[in-house]
Scaffold this motif. Sequence first.
Motif, PDB file in Angstrom:
ATOM      1  N   ILE A 303       6.933   6.128   3.315  1.00  0.00           N
ATOM      2  CA  ILE A 303       6.307   7.412   3.668  1.00  0.00           C
ATOM      3  C   ILE A 303       5.440   7.971   2.537  1.00  0.00           C
ATOM      4  CG2 ILE A 303       6.786   9.784   4.419  1.00  0.00           C
ATOM      5  CD1 ILE A 303       7.390   7.569   6.493  1.00  0.00           C
ATOM      6  N   ILE A 304       5.918   7.876   1.324  1.00  0.00           N
ATOM      7  CA  ILE A 304       5.177   8.461   0.191  1.00  0.00           C
ATOM      8  C   ILE A 304       4.237   7.426  -0.417  1.00  0.00           C
ATOM      9  CG2 ILE A 304       5.484   9.463  -2.144  1.00  0.00           C
ATOM     10  CD1 ILE A 304       7.082  11.295  -0.615  1.00  0.00           C
ATOM     11  N   GLY A 305       4.686   6.163  -0.393  1.00  0.00           N
ATOM     12  CA  GLY A 305       3.878   5.096  -1.000  1.00  0.00           C
ATOM     13  C   GLY A 305       4.482   4.654  -2.320  1.00  0.00           C
ATOM     14  N   ALA A 306       4.347   3.355  -2.587  1.00  0.00           N
ATOM     15  CA  ALA A 306       4.946   2.798  -3.803  1.00  0.00           C
ATOM     16  C   ALA A 306       4.345   3.433  -5.052  1.00  0.00           C
ATOM     17  CB  ALA A 306       4.735   1.287  -3.829  1.00  0.00           C
ATOM     18  N   ASP A 307       3.026   3.545  -5.088  1.00  0.00           N
ATOM     19  CA  ASP A 307       2.394   4.021  -6.324  1.00  0.00           C
ATOM     20  C   ASP A 307       2.716   5.469  -6.644  1.00  0.00           C
ATOM     21  OD1 ASP A 307       1.441   1.551  -6.817  1.00  0.00           O
ATOM     22  OD2 ASP A 307      -0.655   1.995  -6.389  1.00  0.00           O
ATOM     23  N   PRO A 308       2.603   6.385  -5.665  1.00  0.00           N
ATOM     24  CA  PRO A 308       2.985   7.764  -5.989  1.00  0.00           C
ATOM     25  C   PRO A 308       4.435   7.856  -6.455  1.00  0.00           C
ATOM     26  CG  PRO A 308       1.711   7.726  -3.975  1.00  0.00           C
ATOM     27  CD  PRO A 308       1.984   6.293  -4.330  1.00  0.00           C
ATOM     28  N   LEU A 309       5.311   7.029  -5.870  1.00  0.00           N
ATOM     29  CA  LEU A 309       6.709   7.068  -6.300  1.00  0.00           C
ATOM     30  C   LEU A 309       6.837   6.583  -7.748  1.00  0.00           C
ATOM     31  CD1 LEU A 309       9.662   7.592  -5.554  1.00  0.00           C
ATOM     32  CD2 LEU A 309       9.819   5.210  -4.798  1.00  0.00           C
ATOM     33  N   ARG A 310       6.166   5.488  -8.050  1.00  0.00           N
ATOM     34  CA  ARG A 310       6.185   4.979  -9.432  1.00  0.00           C
ATOM     35  C   ARG A 310       5.684   6.059 -10.392  1.00  0.00           C
ATOM     36  NH1 ARG A 310       4.619  -0.591 -10.658  1.00  0.00           N
ATOM     37  NH2 ARG A 310       4.991  -1.980  -8.925  1.00  0.00           N
ATOM     38  N   ILE A 331       7.286  16.050  -4.032  1.00  0.00           N
ATOM     39  CA  ILE A 331       6.093  16.370  -3.240  1.00  0.00           C
ATOM     40  C   ILE A 331       5.140  17.275  -4.028  1.00  0.00           C
ATOM     41  CG2 ILE A 331       5.348  17.590  -1.138  1.00  0.00           C
ATOM     42  CD1 ILE A 331       7.956  16.375   0.158  1.00  0.00           C
ATOM     43  N   THR A 332       5.705  18.246  -4.719  1.00  0.00           N
ATOM     44  CA  THR A 332       4.860  19.154  -5.513  1.00  0.00           C
ATOM     45  C   THR A 332       4.089  18.365  -6.576  1.00  0.00           C
ATOM     46  OG1 THR A 332       6.547  20.813  -5.201  1.00  0.00           O
ATOM     47  CG2 THR A 332       4.930  21.266  -6.909  1.00  0.00           C
ATOM     48  N   ARG A 333       4.792  17.474  -7.243  1.00  0.00           N
ATOM     49  CA  ARG A 333       4.162  16.699  -8.317  1.00  0.00           C
ATOM     50  C   ARG A 333       3.043  15.810  -7.767  1.00  0.00           C
ATOM     51  NH1 ARG A 333       3.246  17.153 -13.312  1.00  0.00           N
ATOM     52  NH2 ARG A 333       5.418  17.522 -13.850  1.00  0.00           N
ATOM     53  N   ILE A 334       3.319  15.150  -6.664  1.00  0.00           N
ATOM     54  CA  ILE A 334       2.310  14.231  -6.122  1.00  0.00           C
ATOM     55  C   ILE A 334       1.093  15.014  -5.637  1.00  0.00           C
ATOM     56  CG2 ILE A 334       1.850  12.607  -4.235  1.00  0.00           C
ATOM     57  CD1 ILE A 334       4.718  11.566  -4.672  1.00  0.00           C
ATOM     58  N   ASN A 335       1.340  16.125  -4.975  1.00  0.00           N
ATOM     59  CA  ASN A 335       0.204  16.919  -4.503  1.00  0.00           C
ATOM     60  C   ASN A 335      -0.629  17.442  -5.669  1.00  0.00           C
ATOM     61  OD1 ASN A 335       0.617  16.489  -1.813  1.00  0.00           O
ATOM     62  ND2 ASN A 335       1.806  18.362  -1.480  1.00  0.00           N
ATOM     63  N   ALA A 336       0.054  17.929  -6.711  1.00  0.00           N
ATOM     64  CA  ALA A 336      -0.687  18.524  -7.825  1.00  0.00           C
ATOM     65  C   ALA A 336      -1.466  17.456  -8.601  1.00  0.00           C
ATOM     66  CB  ALA A 336       0.279  19.250  -8.751  1.00  0.00           C
ATOM     67  N   VAL A 492      -7.533   8.201  -1.363  1.00  0.00           N
ATOM     68  CA  VAL A 492      -6.470   7.291  -1.829  1.00  0.00           C
ATOM     69  C   VAL A 492      -5.110   7.993  -1.856  1.00  0.00           C
ATOM     70  CG1 VAL A 492      -5.719   5.859  -3.784  1.00  0.00           C
ATOM     71  CG2 VAL A 492      -8.117   5.937  -3.160  1.00  0.00           C
ATOM     72  N   PHE A 493      -5.120   9.296  -2.136  1.00  0.00           N
ATOM     73  CA  PHE A 493      -3.851  10.034  -2.210  1.00  0.00           C
ATOM     74  C   PHE A 493      -3.873  11.205  -1.238  1.00  0.00           C
ATOM     75  CE2 PHE A 493      -4.585   8.438  -6.589  1.00  0.00           C
ATOM     76  CZ  PHE A 493      -3.501   7.586  -6.691  1.00  0.00           C
ATOM     77  N   PRO A 494      -3.443  10.987   0.010  1.00  0.00           N
ATOM     78  CA  PRO A 494      -3.437  12.103   0.958  1.00  0.00           C
ATOM     79  C   PRO A 494      -2.444  13.182   0.524  1.00  0.00           C
ATOM     80  CG  PRO A 494      -2.388  10.149   1.889  1.00  0.00           C
ATOM     81  CD  PRO A 494      -2.932   9.747   0.561  1.00  0.00           C
ATOM     82  N   ARG A 495      -2.748  14.419   0.857  1.00  0.00           N
ATOM     83  CA  ARG A 495      -1.829  15.523   0.551  1.00  0.00           C
ATOM     84  C   ARG A 495      -0.573  15.390   1.388  1.00  0.00           C
ATOM     85  NH1 ARG A 495      -2.153  20.157  -2.175  1.00  0.00           N
ATOM     86  NH2 ARG A 495      -0.509  21.315  -1.161  1.00  0.00           N
ATOM     87  N   LEU A 496       0.557  15.645   0.784  1.00  0.00           N
ATOM     88  CA  LEU A 496       1.822  15.494   1.514  1.00  0.00           C
ATOM     89  C   LEU A 496       2.271  16.849   2.061  1.00  0.00           C
ATOM     90  CD1 LEU A 496       3.741  13.250  -1.068  1.00  0.00           C
ATOM     91  CD2 LEU A 496       2.370  12.502   0.877  1.00  0.00           C
ATOM     92  N   ASP A 503      11.138  14.991   7.228  1.00  0.00           N
ATOM     93  CA  ASP A 503      11.649  14.504   8.524  1.00  0.00           C
ATOM     94  C   ASP A 503      11.408  13.002   8.685  1.00  0.00           C
ATOM     95  OD1 ASP A 503      12.588  16.878   9.246  1.00  0.00           O
ATOM     96  OD2 ASP A 503      10.981  17.391  10.668  1.00  0.00           O
ATOM     97  N   GLN A 504      10.213  12.583   8.336  1.00  0.00           N
ATOM     98  CA  GLN A 504       9.892  11.148   8.492  1.00  0.00           C
ATOM     99  C   GLN A 504      10.801  10.294   7.597  1.00  0.00           C
ATOM    100  OE1 GLN A 504       5.792  11.328   7.348  1.00  0.00           O
ATOM    101  NE2 GLN A 504       5.044  11.315   9.445  1.00  0.00           N
ATOM    102  N   ILE A 505      11.023  10.776   6.388  1.00  0.00           N
ATOM    103  CA  ILE A 505      11.887  10.025   5.466  1.00  0.00           C
ATOM    104  C   ILE A 505      13.290   9.928   6.054  1.00  0.00           C
ATOM    105  CG2 ILE A 505      13.036  10.146   3.199  1.00  0.00           C
ATOM    106  CD1 ILE A 505      10.399  11.203   2.079  1.00  0.00           C
ATOM    107  N   GLN A 506      13.745  11.038   6.608  1.00  0.00           N
ATOM    108  CA  GLN A 506      15.099  11.091   7.172  1.00  0.00           C
ATOM    109  C   GLN A 506      15.305  10.038   8.259  1.00  0.00           C
ATOM    110  OE1 GLN A 506      17.264  13.200   5.598  1.00  0.00           O
ATOM    111  NE2 GLN A 506      18.635  11.774   6.651  1.00  0.00           N
TER     112      GLN A 506
END
Length: 649
Positions: A303-310, A331-336, A492-496, A503-506
């Motif tokens: 859902i978030i993607g490997a790279d944003p998680l890394r 989510i805050t960190r990835i969006n910012a 490349v990095f859509p806003r989450l 919900d999707q992760i769940q």
Amino acid sequence: MNPKFYLTTPIYYVNSAPHLGTTYCTLAADAIRRYHGMLGQETLLVTGSDEHSQNVERAARKKGLTPFDFSTELSNEFKQQWDKFKVPYRFIRTSDPKHHETVQWLFDRCLKNGYIYPSTYSGQYCVNDELYVNDAEPGDPCPDCGRPTETVSEENYFFKLSAFQDRLLALYENDPGFVQPDYRRNEIVSFVKGGLRDLSISRNNLTWGIPVPVEGNHVFYVWFDALISYLTAVREEKLWPADLHLIGKDILRFHAIYWPAFLMAADLPLPKKIFAHGWILKDSIKMSKSRGNVVRPEPLRQIIGADPLRYFLLREIPFGQDGNFSYDVLITRINADLANGLGNLASRTLTMIRQYRGGTVPASAGSAEIAETARNTITGYREAFENFEFNRALEQVMALITVVDKAIVQYQPWALAKKEHAEPQAQLDEILYSAAEVLRIVTALLAPVMPEACAQLWAQLGMTSNLETLRIDELAWGQLAAGQAIGEVAPVFPRLDAAKIIDQIQVIDDQEADRINLLLGKTEPVAAPWAPPPGVAPLSPEITIDDFVKIDLRVGQVLTAEPVKGADKLLHLTVDLAEEKPRTIVAGIAKAYSPEQLIGRKVVIVANLAPRKLRGIESRGMIVAASLEDTPPVLAAFLEDVPVGARLK
Ligand code: MSP
């Protein structure tokens, strides 16, 4: 610089599937590996599965599988997870015969050098941590994990760890980089200064393990097995020693004390560095299967993607320290940083180049100020990265992006574009070149952490070289070629959106939980559940040590024995228990033993059992015998001589 760079993750126990904690270590290791690749080194990352633990054996038995088959399923699970994260690795299984051979070879070398001797270990053992807990009493909890320890008393082979105290202390002192971070090295130094005891490196009467090449049923203690996998993995190509062992802080003692001592004892080179990272906590406690607070990596990856998680894992938590995981912070960190920061810089810059310069990079030296900041960022990033301060390295990249964002607002390229004179047009070239060059530099710097996303950005910039082979140590301002045609621009990095994402992760997490529970044998067993062989009674409910010590078992010697009239199963005994006078005991063993067989024999008596009358005779105590259902009783006895009155503990 060494032309090769060999690093390892721990080999993971297969009684659990990958979780965010183990994934953290693997992803960090991969980022380090990629960074060294970008220094021009040939890299190798070794990971694997640690299979010979008692926990694995127990989990396998519960699932009705052999430990090997069970381990195969779980080690595949680890491999697949790392494949999905696109981490290239060499995988080593401790059940691999090649590894058995290396362990036995190392043992032989230690033996020949006089560092191994047989002795008895009597004491506590923590199966969860596979740790001998010295100084603990029966029933004490493990100091590391808090679970109850088990009492072990066995003939083992010991490693003379105590002989290495001075050499280890000298090592930590002469090479302070050997154990990192510094505060962890200090912990190790004071532990070693406190004195080292010899270490039992074999377990007796276990079958799931690597056989010790000596007589008897010994297998190697799991740490004198697992650690050696680092050597097995590269023994053929002679790539030992490793440049880096990346591990979690909970297994530092094994790596920083046992491992160098084993290697010293075998006259082998030591690894160059051991770095212990902290734990990923969930709800402020260490994530673990048994606590049920595990965050699974796969739903996050999907859902978030490997790279944003890394990126998140390395940016958010100072490497070495513990860090709490929460979806909100993620989510805050990835969006910012990624959607608004890097993603926005890329789309803005490339779109402007397309709009104002027909899609080719303008010729300009760029802004001197931005160039200076970029140079400092490259130096600062490299310094921090090589110091394992990934959060600081990444922070500097984001700070550079902010500088460019501000400059764009200041230059107002959209206004400059409308002015046709040479000066505003040159300024437009300057800001566009600066933004594009910063984009190229940050893409290169971030490539070890976000390889796929950065490769996309690289292509969007119109770069045709392979980003993975770009030399980070040759990265400099001004290398972006004027006239370069930029590529296709896409986000490349859509806003989450937090609500949707969680919900999707769940949904995926629930599916993953079911799948993994099945794999670990926690739900419907695939094979028939284990059942005791016929006649073997099921185990009685668990008791504590306090319960056990209430039972006073003594060695007694039978003085007289005669049948009890009218009771063909009973014998009337008098037994010496080193008391004031012998006791009378009535025992139901007449069908198995004649009186003559018993007189003079040493037996085990439950000495503090309340007296009771059998056929009018008061029996004071009970004789201990073993039997299956419907088989004759066999009296407990001793192979060595034991004094009358001795207590069994
Ligand atoms: N099998 C041993 C290692 C042998 S290496 C020669 C072992 N395995 S483990 O599966 O229990 O742990 C492997 C690694 O995962 C350890 O470095 C441990 O610190 C790490 N982590 C397990 N849970 C973790 C977190 N919650 N957070 C970060 N890392 C953690 O120990």
